[in-house]
Every structure is written in structure tokens, then in C-alpha cells.
Write a protein that holds these residues in place. Sequence first.
Motif, PDB file in Angstrom:
ATOM      1  N   GLU A  72     -19.763  15.593  10.575  1.00 21.52           N
ATOM      2  CA  GLU A  72     -19.091  15.139   9.355  1.00 21.52           C
ATOM      3  C   GLU A  72     -18.700  16.366   8.551  1.00 21.52           C
ATOM      4  OE1 GLU A  72     -17.396  12.383   6.929  1.00 21.52           O
ATOM      5  OE2 GLU A  72     -18.568  11.810   8.691  1.00 21.52           O
ATOM      6  N   HIS A  73     -17.408  16.519   8.253  1.00 20.75           N
ATOM      7  CA  HIS A  73     -16.897  17.672   7.505  1.00 20.75           C
ATOM      8  C   HIS A  73     -17.288  18.989   8.171  1.00 20.75           C
ATOM      9  CE1 HIS A  73     -15.722  14.848   4.453  1.00 20.75           C
ATOM     10  NE2 HIS A  73     -16.977  14.474   4.267  1.00 20.75           N
ATOM     11  N   GLY A  74     -17.236  19.024   9.507  1.00 19.95           N
ATOM     12  CA  GLY A  74     -17.507  20.253  10.247  1.00 19.95           C
ATOM     13  C   GLY A  74     -18.962  20.642  10.376  1.00 19.95           C
ATOM     14  N   LYS A  75     -19.890  19.748   9.959  1.00 20.49           N
ATOM     15  CA  LYS A  75     -21.319  20.046  10.048  1.00 20.49           C
ATOM     16  C   LYS A  75     -22.060  18.890  10.721  1.00 20.49           C
ATOM     17  CE  LYS A  75     -21.921  23.230   6.280  1.00 20.49           C
ATOM     18  NZ  LYS A  75     -22.806  23.650   5.228  1.00 20.49           N
TER      19      LYS A  75
ATOM     20  N   ASP B 209     -24.406  15.800  11.351  1.00 21.64           N
ATOM     21  CA  ASP B 209     -24.672  14.723  10.404  1.00 21.64           C
ATOM     22  C   ASP B 209     -25.766  13.786  10.935  1.00 21.64           C
ATOM     23  OD1 ASP B 209     -24.255  13.227   8.043  1.00 21.64           O
ATOM     24  OD2 ASP B 209     -22.793  11.946   9.036  1.00 21.64           O
TER      25      ASP B 209
ATOM     26  N   ASP C 253     -15.851  19.788  19.429  1.00 23.68           N
ATOM     27  CA  ASP C 253     -14.922  18.955  18.656  1.00 23.68           C
ATOM     28  C   ASP C 253     -13.527  18.885  19.259  1.00 23.68           C
ATOM     29  OD1 ASP C 253     -14.138  21.530  18.115  1.00 23.68           O
ATOM     30  OD2 ASP C 253     -14.239  21.339  15.942  1.00 23.68           O
TER      31      ASP C 253
ATOM     32  N   GLY D 267     -15.300  12.531  15.198  1.00 24.09           N
ATOM     33  CA  GLY D 267     -15.322  13.891  14.663  1.00 24.09           C
ATOM     34  C   GLY D 267     -15.908  14.929  15.600  1.00 24.09           C
TER      35      GLY D 267
END
Length: 174
Positions: free
Chosen positions: A58-61, A63, A24, A95
Motif C-alpha cells: 500500500e503506497h509503496g510499502k 501493508d 510490483d 499493488g
Amino acid sequence: MKPRKTGELQQWGGVGSQYGLLLDDPKLMGRKMMKVHFYLAHGGNYNYPFRIRIYSIEHGKPDIELTKESIVVRASHKGWNEFDIRNYDIFVPDGGCLVAMEWLNFENVVSVDLILTQGKYAGQVLGMGDYGNRYLGFVKDDFSTWHFNGDYLPRFELPDKSKFMNPMIRLTVK
């Protein structure tokens, strides 16, 4: 993005298991993926095929899967192996992405008894590195959702837990 140190530990997978590295860094965003590199450790058979899977974050996980085609590859040797993926036209989303190895069906080749008693292991063994101060690895199997490796930390008594947690995967972008 690449680890600087060689891994000493390794991750053995079962059929359908995936083990991935979260990438990331803002410098990667929007760039075309050219090559994926996996460090294959001792203990397995590097000739057995595995699948490369790449996911958006997405949101650190992990996806949505970005690999629309099945990318099944075979390594040529133990250690670092690189695989050219430029023809798949995959770009790193805003992301970041998760690059993963998926273990394929090799368990019927070597019996579980042989694996447990003599350490024979038919499939890939992914090296683990002690780079970084964050836990960047994620793992899943056919029966679970993605789990952040930090979730498993209380189970281990290692002095440097990051050694166990970071899969040795590299991504080359342009």
C-alpha cells in the motif's frame, strides 16, 4: 520475477528480523503464487528453519500480511532453494507484494562471542544480488516498522550500492 546475477554480499538476520523483496511488476497482479525461492549464502547453517512471510503493498510499502498460516520451511542446500506454496492459495494483489524471510530463534545455539570472533553463524544468511536499478528491499525487526533500504544508503560507501540492497528472492506465479 527473478534476479539474473548471483549475489556476493549477504544479509544476516536476528530473531524476528524480516528482509523482503518488493515485487510490483504489473504482469504479476492477480496471479496465483506457486513457489517462493530464497538464495542462501555461505556463512550460515542452511538447515535452520525460517518463516516465509508475504505482504500486500500500500503506497509503496508493506501493508497486510497475506500468509494467514505460518509457513516455516527448511532449506536442503546452500544456493537457490524453492518452496511450494500453491496450497496456501495466495494471489498477488493489485499493488504487488513483498516476499520476506523471517529469522526464527536460533541465537541461543551459538554465542555472540563465537559469532564475532570466529564468524560462526547459526541461522540463515540471505544472499544479496546486484540486479535491477531500483532499491527494492525492505527490512524490519521486532522493534521497528518496515524500512526501505534506500533509507540506509548514506551509511555505506559501496561503489554499486544496489549490490548491497537487493535480497535474492524469487516468486513463481501461474
